[in-house]
Write an enzyme that holds these catalytic residues in place. Structure first.
Site, PDB file in Angstrom:
ATOM      1  N   ARG A  32       0.835  -1.216   0.000  1.00  0.00           N
ATOM      2  CA  ARG A  32       0.000   0.000   0.000  1.00  0.00           C
ATOM      3  C   ARG A  32       0.864   1.259   0.000  1.00  0.00           C
ATOM      4  NH1 ARG A  32      -3.421  -0.504   5.084  1.00  0.00           N
ATOM      5  NH2 ARG A  32      -1.446  -1.357   5.765  1.00  0.00           N
ATOM      6  N   ASN A  50      -5.958  -2.916   2.300  1.00  0.00           N
ATOM      7  CA  ASN A  50      -5.902  -4.365   2.431  1.00  0.00           C
ATOM      8  C   ASN A  50      -7.320  -4.911   2.519  1.00  0.00           C
ATOM      9  OD1 ASN A  50      -3.103  -4.563   2.505  1.00  0.00           O
ATOM     10  ND2 ASN A  50      -3.006  -4.466   4.735  1.00  0.00           N
TER      11      ASN A  50
END
Length: 119
Positions: A32, A50
């Protein structure tokens, strides 16, 4: 194979953004963080997070003033499919073209930024 004569604007589909879900070893490897950095370097808007099933998903759009910069979207797609974070292992990516209304909503929601969202 025949080509469709319907334009993207006729169907409400845009080339200004896409949704993605990345499969493989993509959690616990700063995926990320690196996605956000790549999006910033390309001046893209959107978000990444996520998922409970071990994937990473998000949405990426062009800023309104750069609607024609499709090269930035192509580069982001390539990065998500083949590069990722240094320790990630990408096994597959699902990409979905966004509807015009979705692109407009993402532009409003993200305040001209790319953000990491909580799962």
């Amino acid at each position: 194979m025949t080509e469709s004569k319907v334009s993207a604007t006729d169907t409400g589909i845009t080339t200004e953004g896409f949704a993605f879900e990345v499969h493989g070893k993509v959690q616990g490897v700063f995926f990320r963080k690196y996605t956000k950095q790549k999006a910033h370097s390309l001046h893209l808007l959107g978000w990444v997070k996520n998922t409970p099933n071990g994937t990473v998903k998000g949405e990426v759009v062009l800023p309104a003033h750069k609607k024609d910069d499709t090269e930035a979207l192509k580069e982001m797609r390539r990065w998500l499919q083949y590069v990722g974070s240094p320790k990630s292992r990408i096994s597959g990516v699902n990409l979905t073209v966004l509807m015009t209304q979705d692109v407009d909503n993402i532009r409003k929601e993200t305040n001209s930024m790319f953000e990491i969202r909580r799962s």
